[in-house]
Write an enzyme that holds these catalytic residues in place. Structure first.
Site, PDB file in Angstrom:
ATOM      1  NE  ARG A  29      34.118  34.434  16.263  1.00  0.00           N
ATOM      2  CZ  ARG A  29      33.025  33.935  15.812  1.00  0.00           C
ATOM      3  NH1 ARG A  29      32.390  33.502  15.392  1.00  0.00           N
ATOM      4  NH2 ARG A  29      33.727  33.990  13.944  1.00  0.00           N
ATOM      5  CG  ASN A  47      33.343  38.374  15.726  1.00  0.00           C
ATOM      6  OD1 ASN A  47      33.902  38.421  16.954  1.00  0.00           O
ATOM      7  ND2 ASN A  47      33.318  38.223  14.719  1.00  0.00           N
TER       8      ASN A  47
END
EC number: 6.2.-.-
Length: 755
Positions: A29, A47
């Site tokens: 990320r 996620n």
């Protein structure tokens, strides 16, 4: 990294991008955040149960998607990228959102060795992580062994009970930090702590003590590998008479002091998985490290604690008088039981083995032994697949229904399938104790729940009395029984993505045959979910049944009897109290027979005076291999009668000429390999099939594997060895899963996803 993408896009729009694979807990990320910032895009990343979801909008979305798979974090593994155009939202910035929840189809990555950046901080006096044994970041540290479930968020790991201090919380929340959402983030202020200081551990090792430490996947036993008395004491306490110990050195530069590593072996040693790698020994360690063997298992530090121990050892005066510290590093599992992972359990079970037991307060949720590897026939080969590689999946040729395969009774693993992925568990070990069975059942629960898999069928070995068979039968689920050697073949077929008919040469110790017999040297023709036995080694008496597998002199006695020289048994094996009685036993009807290749290697070891008894599985064959200087082929040293391969002429030559150990070992290996190539080549001509998989425990023998592979290539065949799972019983569960999936696909009402 492999990735596929179905992106056909134009710039200046909003895109929804989904990335599947090992993309959680690896710094993915913040990587996406940085990439989006570089291309001045707005949107978000999060996620989700399938992996990572990204939405971006701006003028450079095409460039973003093109760059995405090229610069991903070192531990990430991208399987697929899908791109969809959606309505623009006129967003102004890019953010990292909290995880989405639902049915999980992503995965956890394997544990990874300490990265260089963390090592730099570990030994930097100005770093807040200076000499801290639990330092980690998004690029390294424990993953699978501390994860309880998915998604891989801190609350779902063993770190959930450790509240972050302000400094750690700041790094954890900072997208520019290497520790952004590093779920195991910790420091001396807020993280786990050792029960003993590093200097105490080093002093114990330096003083000849046996020290137990809580490692990544379980407790390890350490001692000075140059101290013969310490190594012998460890053997006595662990009740491990001959089985080799692995050793750890502090740096790759030190490897050359104790072993010879080539250009293929060094990268294995330095890989983030940090396996034990078998290397040719320079024989300058304690003789008790690997008695009678030519190779030694070597590993580099896998965790910060290991690095700190070596740092402390190098700082003590004693080590300046020798080349450098080398320590035995072996699993702390007394009597072959599963690794202890609980502190109280370790203090209880290791009290009589270790002089010092070092615990810490971060739980190990999934035990995982060290992986063991070698370079065989020019490429890496697993001997034991565990920490550092599990739970990385093996990609299958096609999508299959969810299957649970429970493997065998020795060197046990399990496999679960999900779509095109087969997840082979860490090495579980032998299932001959109650503790082993509990670990087996614990592994099934953990892997199926973590991956959110509900199997439609359980695949198991054909043997009716195997512990794994009994487990499968008690499950109440649909079952598929798979013959042992067919599973060995299918594991190699599955990992290589083979279709169509395939020959399989299986050289193994024991497997329950389709006829109820004792198989172990087989030539199969495999196609689809079925197989046909088109050849086998000549049956040989196995006096004493299973006892003959532990006492190679018994198999050698069967060779004497076969050659009409039974009167020599008592003379040759006078040290064995049962020798004279065995001679009479061999004359009686009903003595068990076997086609096992492994028993032939043991017979040769006993005939050549190398090993008459075994204290661990494979000892005689390993010591026989260690005696090989160069190989030779005895012309006419074998016979092929129809589908049966016999080595009677070879054994007759070894006995009649009283051949010495080194010459005999080379002659046995060279002739055995040449005979197998001849056997396979004849089968290839008869069937028109030129691809042959080579599997079974005997293919852990590097000399044999190399000779047979080269011989097959010279015979215009295509030989394929297992590379992603071991050729021994550690790979059985993968083969069982593949056969079960193929059988389901052949049924008229096969579940969706099997085509």
């Amino acid at each position: 990294m492999s990735a596929s993408s179905d992106a056909i896009i134009r710039g200046g729009t909003r895109l929804r991008v989904r990335v599947s694979g090992a993309v959680q807990g690896v710094g993915f990320r913040p990587y996406i955040y940085g990439l989006a910032t570089r291309y001045r895009l707005a949107g978000f990343v999060a996620n989700d149960p399938d992996g990572v979801i990204i939405e971006v909008e701006g003028d450079l979305t095409c460039e973003f998607v093109a760059a995405l798979p090229l610069e991903s974090p070192p531990l990430a593994r991208i399987d697929h990228i899908s791109v969809q155009e959606i309505d623009a939202l006129a967003a102004k910035d890019f953010s990292i959102r909290a995880s989405e929840h639902g049915r999980v189809s992503t995965r956890i990555v394997a544990d990874a060795a300490t990265c260089q950046q963390c090592l730099d901080e570990l030994f930097d006096p100005n770093s807040r992580h200076y000499l801290y044994p639990f330092i980690n970041c998004s690029h390294c540290g424990p993953r699978y062994t501390i994860a309880e479930r998915l998604p891989y968020d801190r609350r779902n790991t063993a770190m959930g009970d450790f509240a972050m201090c302000a400094a750690c919380a700041g790094e954890y929340a900072d997208p520019a930090s290497r520790r952004f959402h590093a779920e195991a983030i910790a420091c001396p202020t807020c993280g786990p702590r050792l029960s003993h200081g590093i200097n105490d551990i080093a002093a114990g090792i330096d003083g000849g003590q046996i020290v137990a430490i809580k490692g990544i996947g379980g407790y390890q036993l350490l001692c000075d590998a140059r101290n013969h008395d310490a190594v012998q004491r460890l053997r006595r306490r662990k009740q491990r008479d001959q089985k080799p110990f692995a050793v750890m050195v502090g740096s790759v530069e030190q490897v050359s002091e104790i072993a010879a590593a080539n250009a293929a072996e060094l990268p294995l040693l330095e890989s983030v998985a940090r396996p034990i790698v078998l290397l040719p020994s320079r024989n300058n360690l304690a003789p008790a490290i690997a008695p009678g063997l030519s190779r030694v298992g070597v590993m580099l530090p896998a965790a910060p604690l290991h690095h700190l121990i070596f740092h402390a050892l190098r700082s003590t005066g004693a080590w300046h008088r020798v080349e450098g510290p080398v320590i035995v590093s072996t699993s702390a599992n007394p009597g072959g039981e599963p690794l202890p992972i609980d502190n109280a359990e370790a203090l209880r079970r290791l009290a009589g083995i270790a002089d010092l037991i070092v615990t810490h307060d971060r739980d190990i949720l999934t035990r995982a032994d060290d992986s063991v590897m070698a370079v065989v026939a020019g490429r890496r080969q697993f001997i034991r697949r565990a920490r550092g590689y599990v739970p990385e999946p093996i990609r299958l040729a096609r999508s299959v229904p969810p299957v649970l395969a429970v493997g065998g009774a020795l060197k046990s693993t399990i496999t679960v399938t999900r779509g095109r992925d087969a997840f082979v568990s860490q090495h579980i070990g032998d299932l001959d104790t109650a503790e082993g069975i509990r670990f087996f059942e614990e592994t099934i629960r953990h892997l199926t729940s973590t991956l959110d898999i509900d199997p439609v069928v359980i695949a198991h070995d054909l043997h009716p009395n195997m512990a794994t068979t009994r487990f499968a039968e008690a499950s109440g689920r649909a079952l598929v029984a798979v013959q042992h050697h067919h599973a060995h073949a299918a594991a190699a077929i599955a990992e290589h993505g083979l279709g169509g008919p395939t020959l399989a040469l299986l050289l193994d110790g024991y497997g329950y045959g389709s006829d109820g017999g004792n198989w172990g040297g087989e030539l199969l023709l495999c196609e689809g979910a079925g197989f046909r036995r088109i050849g086998h080694l000549a049956p040989l008496q196995m006096p004493g049944g299973d006892r003959a597998a532990r006492e190679p002199w018994r198999m050698a006695s069967a060779i004497f009897h076969l050659l009409g020289r039974k009167k020599e048994i008592g003379l040759r094996f006078a040290a064995q109290p049962q020798a004279e009685r065995l001679r009479s036993l061999l004359d009686q009807p009903g003595v068990a027979t076997t086609t096992s290749a492994g028993r032939l290697f043991e017979a040769a070891a006993a005939l050549l005076g190398i090993a008459t008894l075994q204290s661990y599985e494979g000892e005689a064959a390993m010591k026989l291999e260690a005696c090989v200087g160069r190989t030779a082929v005895l012309e006419e040293g074998w016979m092929i009668d129809g589908d049966v391969l016999s080595f009677r002429p070879l054994f007759a030559h070894l006995i009649a000429n009283n051949v010495g150990a080194a010459e005999g070992a080379g002659l046995f290996h060279g002739t055995f390999a040449a005979a197998c190539v001849d056997w396979v080549a004849r089968a290839a001509r008869a069937t028109g099939v030129a691809t042959v998989v080579l599997s079974g425990g005997c293919f852990l023998n590097a000399v044999l594997a190399d000779e047979i592979q080269r011989g097959c290539i010279a015979a215009s065949l295509t030989p394929l060895l297992p590379r992603q799972v071991p050729p021994n019983d550690g790979g059985l569960s993968l083969g069982q899963a593949w056969i079960a999936a193929l059988q389901i696909a052949q049924r008229p009402s096969a579940p969706e996803g099997t085509a």
